[in-house]
Structure formats: structure tokens, C-alpha cells
Scaffold this active site. Sequence first.
Site, PDB file in Angstrom:
ATOM      1  N   ARG A 155       0.874  -1.165   0.000  1.00 38.93           N
ATOM      2  CA  ARG A 155       0.000   0.000   0.000  1.00 38.93           C
ATOM      3  C   ARG A 155       0.919   1.225   0.000  1.00 38.93           C
ATOM      4  O   ARG A 155       2.036   1.183   0.503  1.00 38.93           O
ATOM      5  CB  ARG A 155      -0.879   0.037   1.249  1.00 38.93           C
ATOM      6  CG  ARG A 155      -1.800  -1.153   1.412  1.00 38.93           C
ATOM      7  CD  ARG A 155      -2.614  -1.045   2.698  1.00 38.93           C
ATOM      8  NE  ARG A 155      -3.549  -2.153   2.861  1.00 38.93           N
ATOM      9  CZ  ARG A 155      -3.297  -3.257   3.563  1.00 38.93           C
ATOM     10  NH1 ARG A 155      -2.129  -3.391   4.187  1.00 38.93           N
ATOM     11  NH2 ARG A 155      -4.199  -4.217   3.662  1.00 38.93           N
ATOM     12  N   ARG A 254      -0.165  -2.284  -6.815  1.00 39.26           N
ATOM     13  CA  ARG A 254      -0.503  -3.354  -5.866  1.00 39.26           C
ATOM     14  C   ARG A 254      -1.448  -4.366  -6.531  1.00 39.26           C
ATOM     15  O   ARG A 254      -1.269  -5.581  -6.393  1.00 39.26           O
ATOM     16  CB  ARG A 254      -1.138  -2.718  -4.628  1.00 39.26           C
ATOM     17  CG  ARG A 254      -1.565  -3.689  -3.521  1.00 39.26           C
ATOM     18  CD  ARG A 254      -1.934  -2.859  -2.293  1.00 39.26           C
ATOM     19  NE  ARG A 254      -2.796  -3.562  -1.366  1.00 39.26           N
ATOM     20  CZ  ARG A 254      -2.371  -4.336  -0.365  1.00 39.26           C
ATOM     21  NH1 ARG A 254      -1.071  -4.562  -0.209  1.00 39.26           N
ATOM     22  NH2 ARG A 254      -3.219  -4.909   0.465  1.00 39.26           N
TER      23      ARG A 254
END
Length: 307
Positions: A155, A254
Site C-alpha cells: 500500500r 498493488r
Amino acid sequence: MGVMAELPAKIKQALDRYRIYLRVEKGLSANTEVAYLEDIQKLVEYLDSYKISVDSATDADIESFVAALHDLGISPRSQARVISGVKSFYKFLHIQGVVSHNPTVLIEPPQVGRHLPEVLSVQEIDAMVGAIDLNKWEGQRNRAIIETLYGCGLRVSELVGLRMSQIFAEDEYIVVQGKGNKQRLVPISATALEQIGLYIEQTRSNQVVKRGNEDILFLNRRGAALSRVMIFYIIKDLCAAAGIRKDISPHTLRHSFATHLLEGGANLRAIQQMLGHESITTTEIYVHIDRSSLRKEILSHHPRNAR
């Protein structure tokens, strides 16, 4: 609305005009108008807790507010509504000349429903890397950032908080501080480690580091930790330079990390643990996977390790 009562006169006046705008121009019902104002109240209270005024809030301040909504466990749908209200308010303030810069332009509400996120191909990620000018001061740092985001599936908050003491190059692992301050071990590719090493050697070791940031890995020119907004700009600029026209954000890397591992045959629960998700679905029991299995999955199936 106690904090609202303490607002500067020009913001109070703007808020009164905004109420009229919601009712007359947008034709909102009384209940919707109240909901919008309550959302602004949430923002004002949050900024006030940090002694920040509405008209001096920066992109990073709004980004932190949005992150706080998420951390409080507010549902994506409710987050989207609050963010919509805040964006509408700042757009109004900007048009009215109350603020010279709208700090909400780059803020994206969470996806609600079954919308599938954008995913970059390996070729597009290579194109982003190829667009980096290594002759610029920030070039090697940005190369290391892309390889770490994509190579570890982090993240953006985990990336900007990553510390040098959390990198175990010999074992090819990093310790990631995730949501709720939960730590997890994530395998890191040799490619990412190499680029981090070059960044530390060529750039970071020559910087004057701002006090309190001595252990932070990725720094800005002033020697302080990068903001999430800055990472957003870096990704957007590299995509534009590489000719990529998808609607992307740091989180796209991601998604790409997880997708490419899955397409390469990686175990779904290994991906789950590397991403720091507690469960694959809300009803499925969390399954523990040992470190050796995690390392094997990422080394066997991530594109950066197939070179």
C-alpha cells in the site's frame, strides 16, 4: 456544531453561500443538504485537531483525512459520500476565490460495487521504468520506488513509512507495517533490492536528513519522508511519460502485483498474506502460510524474478 462556530469569518460567509448554492443551484433536499454539511463538519473537526484551517489545508492534509475515514472502519459507500461532499465544498471555495488551490482534485473516492480495478501489464510497468530519467536527482529513488511498490505489492502508506531497519537484504525480506499497526513479512525481489541499494548509495547517503527521518527509506529533496500525494504524482507523471492512458494510482501497482502472481500460478492464500489481507472473503477463515512458502511463491511466480 461547536468547531464550525469558531471558523474564520470568510469561511463562515463562504459556508453560508454554499448552503444557498446546494439548495438553489443544485436543488438538493433539506436532508441531503444537512448530510453535506455534516460531512464538511467531519473535515473541519479533523483539520482543527491538527490546528489546520480549512483555507490552508494541503493535498496531504486531505489525503490524511481520507485515510482516517478508512482507518475508522467507515464503509466504502459512506467514505465515497463524505469525500464527494468535501470535494464539492472545496470546488465551490475555489470558484469563489476563497482558496487559491483546490486540495481535493486528486482525491479519489473508494470504489463501490463490483468495479474491477485497472491493472498494468508487465510491459507497461517496464515502460514506466524506462521513462525514468536516471540523470535527475530523483531518478534512482523513483526507480527504487516503482520496483518496491510492484515487487512487494505494498500500500502507498506502507511504502512511505518503510524504514531501512525493516529491510533484511540477506534474507530477501522486508518487515511491513500494515493496517492497524500489524506487521507482516514480505519477500522482496533481487531487482528491488538492487535498485534500493543503488538509491541509498547514489542519492540517500549524500542527503542531509531531517531530524526524525533518519531511518525512513524514501526521502524528498528536503530530507523528509515522502507524502502519499507525492507518490501519486510520481506514478501519474511516469505513466504519462510512458504513454499509458489508463486511470491509475499507486494502488494500481498493488493490484498488478497480485494479478501477475495469480496469473503466474501463485497460491491465492500466499497472495492474501503478502498483501496483508486477513481473509480472502469475509466468511473464510484465515490460513497461515510459513515464511519459506511465501518466499517460494513470490520468487517462483513474480515477473521480476523470471529474468
